[in-house]
Design an enzyme around this catalytic site. Structure first.
Site, PDB file in Angstrom:
ATOM      1  CB  CYS A 142      -3.431  -0.261 -15.433  1.00  0.00           C
ATOM      2  SG  CYS A 142      -4.561  -1.524 -14.833  1.00  0.00           S
ATOM      3  NE  ARG A 168      -4.650   0.717  -7.878  1.00  0.00           N
ATOM      4  CZ  ARG A 168      -3.439   0.883  -8.403  1.00  0.00           C
ATOM      5  NH1 ARG A 168      -2.956   2.091  -8.597  1.00  0.00           N
ATOM      6  NH2 ARG A 168      -2.710  -0.178  -8.730  1.00  0.00           N
ATOM      7  CG  HIS A 183      -1.764   1.183   1.368  1.00  0.00           C
ATOM      8  ND1 HIS A 183      -1.378   2.274   2.102  1.00  0.00           N
ATOM      9  CD2 HIS A 183      -2.963   1.496   0.826  1.00  0.00           C
ATOM     10  CE1 HIS A 183      -2.313   3.201   2.023  1.00  0.00           C
ATOM     11  NE2 HIS A 183      -3.287   2.748   1.256  1.00  0.00           N
ATOM     12  N   GLY A 205      -3.837  -6.283 -15.259  1.00  0.00           N
ATOM     13  CA  GLY A 205      -3.532  -5.862 -13.888  1.00  0.00           C
ATOM     14  C   GLY A 205      -2.406  -6.758 -13.404  1.00  0.00           C
ATOM     15  CB  THR A 206       1.119  -6.921 -14.429  1.00  0.00           C
ATOM     16  OG1 THR A 206       1.289  -5.505 -14.393  1.00  0.00           O
ATOM     17  CG2 THR A 206       0.886  -7.384 -15.846  1.00  0.00           C
ATOM     18  CG  ASN A 207       0.206  -4.111  -9.429  1.00  0.00           C
ATOM     19  OD1 ASN A 207       1.293  -4.093  -9.993  1.00  0.00           O
ATOM     20  ND2 ASN A 207      -0.489  -3.017  -9.194  1.00  0.00           N
ATOM     21  CG  ASP A 208      -4.618  -8.302  -7.912  1.00  0.00           C
ATOM     22  OD1 ASP A 208      -4.297  -8.813  -6.835  1.00  0.00           O
ATOM     23  OD2 ASP A 208      -5.318  -7.281  -7.999  1.00  0.00           O
ATOM     24  NE  ARG A 218      -9.644  -1.098  -9.719  1.00  0.00           N
ATOM     25  CZ  ARG A 218      -8.461  -1.346  -9.132  1.00  0.00           C
ATOM     26  NH1 ARG A 218      -7.625  -2.171  -9.698  1.00  0.00           N
ATOM     27  NH2 ARG A 218      -8.153  -0.766  -7.996  1.00  0.00           N
ATOM     28  CD  GLU A 240      -7.237  -7.344 -11.421  1.00  0.00           C
ATOM     29  OE1 GLU A 240      -6.237  -6.755 -10.964  1.00  0.00           O
ATOM     30  OE2 GLU A 240      -8.394  -6.929 -11.221  1.00  0.00           O
TER      31      GLU A 240
HETATM   32  C1  PEP Z   1      -3.259  -4.735 -10.666  1.00  0.00           C
HETATM   33  O1  PEP Z   1      -3.671  -5.684 -10.001  1.00  0.00           O
HETATM   34  O2  PEP Z   1      -2.275  -4.805 -11.415  1.00  0.00           O
HETATM   35  C2  PEP Z   1      -3.940  -3.439 -10.596  1.00  0.00           C
HETATM   36  C3  PEP Z   1      -3.579  -2.457 -11.395  1.00  0.00           C
HETATM   37  O3  PEP Z   1      -4.911  -3.269  -9.663  1.00  0.00           O
HETATM   38  P1  PEP Z   1      -4.613  -3.042  -8.091  1.00  0.00           P
HETATM   39  O4  PEP Z   1      -3.151  -2.777  -7.955  1.00  0.00           O
HETATM   40  O5  PEP Z   1      -5.462  -1.913  -7.686  1.00  0.00           O
HETATM   41  O6  PEP Z   1      -5.047  -4.355  -7.517  1.00  0.00           O
HETATM   42 MG    MG Z   2      -5.646  -5.630  -9.179  1.00  0.00          MG
END
Ligand code: PEP
Ligand code: MG
Length: 573
Positions: free
Chosen positions: A530, A259, A153, A465-468, A315, A444
């Site tokens: 993103c 977001r 975060h 959503g490459t973070n998830d 989103r 994602e």
């Molecule tokens: C992600 O998951 O890549 C994404 C952009 O969404 P968040 O980081 O808000 O989960």
């Molecule tokens: Mg995500």
């Protein structure tokens, strides 16, 4: 004269600034060594421009010469170089958000705010941060956390704000309760000076003065060349009009991710949001959503205004709801009073929201499936705002793109999309104007990538959503991986943090597969990214290669992505 001749010969040969070693002995000049000279970011831009002006390099070559990562230093405050030379780091965490910060240590977001209000510069030191810390994070010069990786975060929010952040410094022994911590054998207290470097991750005891970065004239020239040669568009991840304007200044061509949950961090907003979460019935929830709607609509209007007709991807609500519930007794009491409920009842609702694995729990489109009224309210806000701004600016083509998060099956998308389309079409019809909007999805979850052909039939766009996607492909928690990744680097299992640099072999393969499956089904569909990787140069190059239309990143990484995108196109040629 002889030395100058040799310099010219060498520079002409290497077509770059040289770092040369020489000696003169008994009246004779000896050249000992030459190599391309090391340079600061500012010097790199100047050298590139000079080489073009001297006809020694083409524009493309000049663009290719500059390391995009170095541009970071041009966009954030830095430590005074001489003062930094004399300083030794007391510790090190992850360089999670670039820039340098110096200030007095505070341990709570409230203290950061109140100290800042009385004119103090502060560094907020926390075990980790949560949405409730946002206003304190905004007030701080820099943020230091004990836990958390590159997509924690603290890291994500700080990068979005352009605030310096060092995350995951596990060497800190924290005693938040008594407002003190120990690092490298020294105990630090509230009010002690600390300096942190969000680029290197270094932490320094005491005060190191900072200087504001200046953007030299060459910066604009190089960026203009980059824009000429890149194929990828560059958008930004922005949740506030201020971020959106900053990103536009830095060359963003749209918002790739807003977001919407980040719009609820202000105190009066979070109160309405909590009422929505702690509702027992659909009627109660709808009443709370009615309060939220004007806030969201107002924010979206300002975003469209800031983007002047460039596309805006919004989103829908994504995080698990319990992230927003109050934890302080006073806030719980306030909420109980507002809801006409007892403190006990509110506490029971909060307990009911507890999840063992919230990242895989009741979040993303699952919220819209269980509470369609949330999706309905968000659609109204997105579309009404777009209608208003479109009416005000007939010359613009306001284009909202509604993005549904965390889809794993086409039927989920179909279900939520039906709610969106019915609501949006009714709003547009009632307005009497023409408005084009799109409904797309994030990819994602690995299952979404594997079934991208089915999903493409229902989606106007895909956004990775490459973070998830990294979290779920590796099975590494994005909030906790920092704890064990160092051991992975030491053991040579991993070379890089996959949350910072895209894992092309695994996660990238899923992305490539999604495009290959999806595009034949829906050739008009546009595709972006993103996740945090959208601002990482090597990941941007990969996105270019697999045929994405755009990357989207934090405002301060937009110039980096523009340059990286140009280099990808130039290198491919
Ligand atoms: C992600 O998951 O890549 C994404 C952009 O969404 P968040 O980081 O808000 O989960
Ligand atoms: Mg995500």
């Amino acid at each position: 004269e002889q030395f100058k001749d040799v310099c010219k010969t060498l520079e002409n040969h290497y077509r770059d600034m040289q770092d040369m070693e020489f000696t003169v002995e008994h009246g004779k000049l000896y050249m000992l060594q030459t190599r391309n000279g090391k340079r600061t970011a500012q010097a790199a831009l100047k050298i590139a421009c000079d080489l073009v002006d001297e006809g020694m390099r083409s524009e493309q070559e000049a663009v290719a010469m500059i390391d995009p990562r170095n541009l970071d230093t041009l966009l954030h405050p830095q430590f005074d170089a001489a003062a930094l030379k004399a300083a030794t780091p007391a510790g090190r965490g992850l360089g999670a958000s670039p820039g340098a910060a110096c200030g007095k240590i505070v341990f709570t977001a409230e203290d950061a705010e109140s100290w800042h209000a009385r004119g103090e510069k502060v560094v907020l030191v926390r075990l980790e941060t949560s949405p409730e810390d946002i206003t304190g994070m905004k007030a701080a010069q820099g943020i230091l956390t004990v836990r958390g990786g590159m997509t924690s975060h603290a890291a994500v929010v700080a990068r979005g704000m352009g605030t310096c952040c060092v995350s995951g410094c596990g060497d800190i022994a924290m005693d938040e309760e008594n407002k003190r911590f120990t690092l490298a054998g020294k105990e630090y207290h509230e009010g002690d000076y600390l300096s942190i470097d969000g680029t290197t991750g270094n932490i320094y005891d005491g005060q190191i003065p900072t200087v504001d970065a200046t953007i030299a004239g060459e910066f604009g020239r190089v960026m203009a060349w980059a824009d000429k040669y890149r194929k990828l568009k560059v958008r930004t991840n922005a949740d506030t009009p201020a971020d959106a304007r900053k990103a536009r200044e830095l060359g963003a061509e749209g918002i790739g991710l807003c977001r919407t949950e980040h719009m609820f961090f202000d105190e009066d907003r979070i109160a309405a949001f909590r009422e929505m979460i702690c509702s027992d019935t659909a009627e109660e929830r709808e009443a709370a959503l009615e309060k939220i709607l004007p806030y969201q609509q107002g924010d979206f209007e300002k975003l469209y205004e800031a983007l002047e007709g460039y596309p805006v991807t919004i989103r829908f609500l994504d995080p698990p709801l319990h992230e927003f519930v109050p934890t302080e007794e006073a806030d719980i009491e306030k909420l109980a009073a507002a809801q006409g409920k007892t403190v006990e009842e509110i506490k029971n609702i909060i307990a009911g929201l507890h999840e063992f694995n919230p990242m895989m729990g009741h979040r993303g489109c699952r919220l819209a499936v269980t509470y369609p009224e949330i999706a309905r309210m968000q659609t109204k806000a997105v579309i009404r705002a777009a209608i208003n701004v479109q009416k005000e600016h007939p010359g613009w083509k306001v284009k909202p793109e509604i993005m549904i998060p965390l889809i794993c099956d086409v039927k989920e998308l179909k279900y939520v999309k039906k709610i969106v389309v019915e609501t949006a079409d009714a709003e547009i019809k009632a307005s009497g104007i023409e408005l084009y909007y799109e409904v797309g999805t994030m990819i994602e979850i690995p299952r979404a990538a594997l079934t991208a052909d089915e999903i493409a039939a229902e989606a106007d766009f895909f956004c990775f959503g490459t973070n998830d996607l990294t979290q779920m492909t590796f099975g590494f928690s994005r909030d906790d991986a920092g704890k064990f990744l160092t051991a992975y680097y030491d053991s040579k299992i991993l070379e890089n943090d996959p949350f910072a640099k895209l894992d092309q072999n695994g996660v990238g393969k899923l992305m490539d597969m999604s495009i290959k499956l999806g595009k034949p089904v829906n050739p008009k569909m546009h595709v972006g990214i993103c996740g945090e990787h959208g601002g990482d140069p090597s990941s941007v190059e990969f996105c270019h290669k697999i045929g994405l239309d755009y990357v989207s990143c934090s405002p301060f990484r937009v110039p980096i992505a523009r340059l990286a995108a140009a280099q990808a196109a130039i290198n491919q040629k």
